[in-house]
Design a protein around this motif. Structure first.
Motif, PDB file in Angstrom:
ATOM      1  N   MET A   1       0.805  -1.197   0.000  1.00 13.48           N
ATOM      2  CA  MET A   1       0.000   0.000   0.000  1.00 13.48           C
ATOM      3  C   MET A   1       0.847   1.260   0.000  1.00 13.48           C
ATOM      4  O   MET A   1       0.394   2.277  -0.487  1.00 13.48           O
ATOM      5  CB  MET A   1      -0.910   0.021   1.216  1.00 13.48           C
ATOM      6  CG  MET A   1      -2.152  -0.785   1.002  1.00 13.48           C
ATOM      7  SD  MET A   1      -3.425  -0.544   2.237  1.00 13.48           S
ATOM      8  CE  MET A   1      -3.679   1.193   2.267  1.00 13.48           C
ATOM      9  N   CYS A   2       2.000   1.175   0.587  1.00 15.40           N
ATOM     10  CA  CYS A   2       2.860   2.349   0.662  1.00 15.40           C
ATOM     11  C   CYS A   2       4.073   2.129  -0.231  1.00 15.40           C
ATOM     12  O   CYS A   2       4.675   1.067  -0.222  1.00 15.40           O
ATOM     13  CB  CYS A   2       3.301   2.601   2.094  1.00 15.40           C
ATOM     14  SG  CYS A   2       1.920   2.778   3.233  1.00 15.40           S
TER      15      CYS A   2
ATOM     16  N   ASP B   1       1.657  -0.543   8.091  1.00 17.15           N
ATOM     17  CA  ASP B   1       1.758  -0.861   9.510  1.00 17.15           C
ATOM     18  C   ASP B   1       0.404  -1.298  10.049  1.00 17.15           C
ATOM     19  O   ASP B   1      -0.463  -0.477  10.314  1.00 17.15           O
ATOM     20  CB  ASP B   1       2.274   0.368  10.264  1.00 17.15           C
ATOM     21  CG  ASP B   1       2.488   0.108  11.741  1.00 17.15           C
ATOM     22  OD1 ASP B   1       2.370  -1.056  12.178  1.00 17.15           O
ATOM     23  OD2 ASP B   1       2.783   1.080  12.457  1.00 17.15           O
ATOM     24  N   LEU B   2       0.244  -2.609  10.230  1.00 16.09           N
ATOM     25  CA  LEU B   2      -1.018  -3.135  10.767  1.00 16.09           C
ATOM     26  C   LEU B   2      -1.200  -2.790  12.240  1.00 16.09           C
ATOM     27  O   LEU B   2      -2.283  -2.948  12.785  1.00 16.09           O
ATOM     28  CB  LEU B   2      -1.079  -4.656  10.606  1.00 16.09           C
ATOM     29  CG  LEU B   2      -1.580  -5.154   9.271  1.00 16.09           C
ATOM     30  CD1 LEU B   2      -1.425  -6.657   9.151  1.00 16.09           C
ATOM     31  CD2 LEU B   2      -3.025  -4.764   9.050  1.00 16.09           C
TER      32      LEU B   2
ATOM     33  N   ILE C   1     -17.224  -4.208   1.999  1.00 14.45           N
ATOM     34  CA  ILE C   1     -16.113  -4.214   1.041  1.00 14.45           C
ATOM     35  C   ILE C   1     -15.109  -5.325   1.298  1.00 14.45           C
ATOM     36  O   ILE C   1     -14.333  -5.651   0.416  1.00 14.45           O
ATOM     37  CB  ILE C   1     -15.383  -2.851   0.971  1.00 14.45           C
ATOM     38  CG1 ILE C   1     -14.708  -2.501   2.294  1.00 14.45           C
ATOM     39  CG2 ILE C   1     -16.310  -1.748   0.531  1.00 14.45           C
ATOM     40  CD1 ILE C   1     -13.857  -1.247   2.242  1.00 14.45           C
ATOM     41  N   THR C   2     -15.142  -5.919   2.506  1.00 13.95           N
ATOM     42  CA  THR C   2     -14.143  -6.949   2.808  1.00 13.95           C
ATOM     43  C   THR C   2     -14.710  -8.365   2.767  1.00 13.95           C
ATOM     44  O   THR C   2     -13.955  -9.324   2.890  1.00 13.95           O
ATOM     45  CB  THR C   2     -13.500  -6.701   4.185  1.00 13.95           C
ATOM     46  OG1 THR C   2     -14.511  -6.749   5.200  1.00 13.95           O
ATOM     47  CG2 THR C   2     -12.808  -5.353   4.221  1.00 13.95           C
ATOM     48  N   ALA C   3     -16.014  -8.489   2.594  1.00 12.26           N
ATOM     49  CA  ALA C   3     -16.672  -9.796   2.449  1.00 12.26           C
ATOM     50  C   ALA C   3     -16.251 -10.796   3.525  1.00 12.26           C
ATOM     51  O   ALA C   3     -16.022 -11.963   3.263  1.00 12.26           O
ATOM     52  CB  ALA C   3     -16.413 -10.366   1.055  1.00 12.26           C
ATOM     53  N   GLY C   4     -16.106 -10.303   4.749  1.00  9.80           N
ATOM     54  CA  GLY C   4     -15.789 -11.198   5.859  1.00  9.80           C
ATOM     55  C   GLY C   4     -14.315 -11.536   6.031  1.00  9.80           C
ATOM     56  O   GLY C   4     -13.955 -12.258   6.951  1.00  9.80           O
ATOM     57  N   ASP C   5     -13.456 -11.036   5.175  1.00  6.66           N
ATOM     58  CA  ASP C   5     -12.022 -11.311   5.288  1.00  6.66           C
ATOM     59  C   ASP C   5     -11.453 -10.412   6.381  1.00  6.66           C
ATOM     60  O   ASP C   5     -11.365  -9.203   6.225  1.00  6.66           O
ATOM     61  CB  ASP C   5     -11.322 -11.037   3.955  1.00  6.66           C
ATOM     62  CG  ASP C   5      -9.873 -11.456   3.950  1.00  6.66           C
ATOM     63  OD1 ASP C   5      -9.140 -11.096   4.897  1.00  6.66           O
ATOM     64  OD2 ASP C   5      -9.466 -12.142   3.000  1.00  6.66           O
ATOM     65  N   ARG C   6     -11.064 -10.994   7.522  1.00  7.91           N
ATOM     66  CA  ARG C   6     -10.628 -10.217   8.679  1.00  7.91           C
ATOM     67  C   ARG C   6      -9.347  -9.422   8.410  1.00  7.91           C
ATOM     68  O   ARG C   6      -9.196  -8.309   8.895  1.00  7.91           O
ATOM     69  CB  ARG C   6     -10.416 -11.119   9.907  1.00  7.91           C
ATOM     70  CG  ARG C   6     -11.668 -11.853  10.385  1.00  7.91           C
ATOM     71  CD  ARG C   6     -12.949 -11.063  10.476  1.00  7.91           C
ATOM     72  NE  ARG C   6     -12.890  -9.832  11.238  1.00  7.91           N
ATOM     73  CZ  ARG C   6     -13.781  -8.855  11.164  1.00  7.91           C
ATOM     74  NH1 ARG C   6     -14.811  -8.958  10.363  1.00  7.91           N
ATOM     75  NH2 ARG C   6     -13.653  -7.768  11.872  1.00  7.91           N
ATOM     76  N   LEU C   7      -8.409  -9.990   7.654  1.00  4.66           N
ATOM     77  CA  LEU C   7      -7.168  -9.280   7.357  1.00  4.66           C
ATOM     78  C   LEU C   7      -7.458  -8.035   6.512  1.00  4.66           C
ATOM     79  O   LEU C   7      -7.004  -6.938   6.832  1.00  4.66           O
ATOM     80  CB  LEU C   7      -6.172 -10.187   6.641  1.00  4.66           C
ATOM     81  CG  LEU C   7      -4.873  -9.518   6.182  1.00  4.66           C
ATOM     82  CD1 LEU C   7      -4.101  -8.965   7.372  1.00  4.66           C
ATOM     83  CD2 LEU C   7      -4.020 -10.496   5.396  1.00  4.66           C
TER      84      LEU C   7
ATOM     85  N   ALA D   1      -8.291  -2.231   5.682  1.00  3.19           N
ATOM     86  CA  ALA D   1      -9.202  -1.172   5.223  1.00  3.19           C
ATOM     87  C   ALA D   1      -9.519  -0.208   6.359  1.00  3.19           C
ATOM     88  O   ALA D   1      -9.530   1.011   6.166  1.00  3.19           O
ATOM     89  CB  ALA D   1     -10.486  -1.784   4.673  1.00  3.19           C
ATOM     90  N   ARG D   2      -9.741  -0.747   7.529  1.00  2.00           N
ATOM     91  CA  ARG D   2     -10.078   0.078   8.698  1.00  2.00           C
ATOM     92  C   ARG D   2      -8.926   1.026   9.040  1.00  2.00           C
ATOM     93  O   ARG D   2      -9.126   2.230   9.202  1.00  2.00           O
ATOM     94  CB  ARG D   2     -10.399  -0.831   9.880  1.00  2.00           C
ATOM     95  CG  ARG D   2     -10.977  -0.128  11.063  1.00  2.00           C
ATOM     96  CD  ARG D   2     -11.494  -1.166  12.073  1.00  2.00           C
ATOM     97  NE  ARG D   2     -12.394  -0.549  13.010  1.00  2.00           N
ATOM     98  CZ  ARG D   2     -12.002   0.096  14.095  1.00  2.00           C
ATOM     99  NH1 ARG D   2     -10.725   0.191  14.373  1.00  2.00           N
ATOM    100  NH2 ARG D   2     -12.880   0.641  14.906  1.00  2.00           N
ATOM    101  N   ILE D   3      -7.733   0.487   9.139  1.00  2.00           N
ATOM    102  CA  ILE D   3      -6.575   1.310   9.482  1.00  2.00           C
ATOM    103  C   ILE D   3      -6.309   2.344   8.382  1.00  2.00           C
ATOM    104  O   ILE D   3      -6.077   3.517   8.666  1.00  2.00           O
ATOM    105  CB  ILE D   3      -5.335   0.433   9.738  1.00  2.00           C
ATOM    106  CG1 ILE D   3      -5.538  -0.384  11.007  1.00  2.00           C
ATOM    107  CG2 ILE D   3      -4.073   1.283   9.848  1.00  2.00           C
ATOM    108  CD1 ILE D   3      -4.504  -1.475  11.209  1.00  2.00           C
ATOM    109  N   ALA D   4      -6.350   1.907   7.139  1.00  2.00           N
ATOM    110  CA  ALA D   4      -6.080   2.825   6.024  1.00  2.00           C
ATOM    111  C   ALA D   4      -7.101   3.960   5.976  1.00  2.00           C
ATOM    112  O   ALA D   4      -6.739   5.125   5.809  1.00  2.00           O
ATOM    113  CB  ALA D   4      -6.074   2.059   4.708  1.00  2.00           C
ATOM    114  N   ALA D   5      -8.369   3.632   6.131  1.00  2.00           N
ATOM    115  CA  ALA D   5      -9.417   4.657   6.038  1.00  2.00           C
ATOM    116  C   ALA D   5      -9.401   5.613   7.227  1.00  2.00           C
ATOM    117  O   ALA D   5      -9.625   6.810   7.066  1.00  2.00           O
ATOM    118  CB  ALA D   5     -10.785   3.990   5.931  1.00  2.00           C
ATOM    119  N   LEU D   6      -9.112   5.080   8.405  1.00  2.00           N
ATOM    120  CA  LEU D   6      -9.220   5.904   9.607  1.00  2.00           C
ATOM    121  C   LEU D   6      -7.936   6.640   9.971  1.00  2.00           C
ATOM    122  O   LEU D   6      -7.932   7.466  10.869  1.00  2.00           O
ATOM    123  CB  LEU D   6      -9.697   5.046  10.784  1.00  2.00           C
ATOM    124  CG  LEU D   6     -11.069   4.408  10.574  1.00  2.00           C
ATOM    125  CD1 LEU D   6     -11.407   3.480  11.732  1.00  2.00           C
ATOM    126  CD2 LEU D   6     -12.148   5.453  10.370  1.00  2.00           C
ATOM    127  N   THR D   7      -6.855   6.364   9.265  1.00  2.00           N
ATOM    128  CA  THR D   7      -5.600   7.068   9.538  1.00  2.00           C
ATOM    129  C   THR D   7      -5.083   7.799   8.306  1.00  2.00           C
ATOM    130  O   THR D   7      -3.988   8.345   8.331  1.00  2.00           O
ATOM    131  CB  THR D   7      -4.500   6.100  10.024  1.00  2.00           C
ATOM    132  OG1 THR D   7      -4.249   5.131   9.006  1.00  2.00           O
ATOM    133  CG2 THR D   7      -4.881   5.428  11.312  1.00  2.00           C
TER     134      THR D   7
END
Length: 106
Positions: free
Chosen positions: A1-2, A8-9, A33-39, A44-50
């Protein structure tokens, strides 16, 4: 991504993130958007919120990477599979080390 560093997870989320996530029901979006894929969900959560401090050049890089991924979906799936296998091997290795190095209690 970078382009110039690993993603950084363990990146700390902003302290006030829970209220807007709940108010805007952003978890619903992440689930869709993640269709249940936890990773992928966590990424997505970290990328969107940071991502508020992202520079224009990083956005352009992400757009080019997305364009490339859309043109080559088989390559993306293959890379994702390999990454998942590596993560699982690392987890197994860490667990095996812990079990091996932990003395048995008598």
């Amino acid at each position: 991504m970078c382009r110039d560093r690993d993603f950084d997870l363990k990146h700390a989320l902003p302290q006030n993130v829970d209220a807007p996530v709940q108010d805007l029901e952003i978890e619903t979006l992440f689930e869709a958007i993640t269709a249940g894929d936890r990773l992928i969900h966590e990424i997505a959560r970290i990328a969107a919120l940071t991502g508020a401090k992202v520079k224009l050049e990083e956005i352009s890089y992400h757009q080019r990477a997305l364009d490339d991924a859309l043109r080559n979906p088989a390559v993306v799936r293959n890379e994702y599979e390999h990454a998942g296998e590596a993560i699982e091997r690392e987890k197994s290795s860490t667990l095996a080390s812990f079990v091996t190095l932990t003395p048995l209690v008598e």
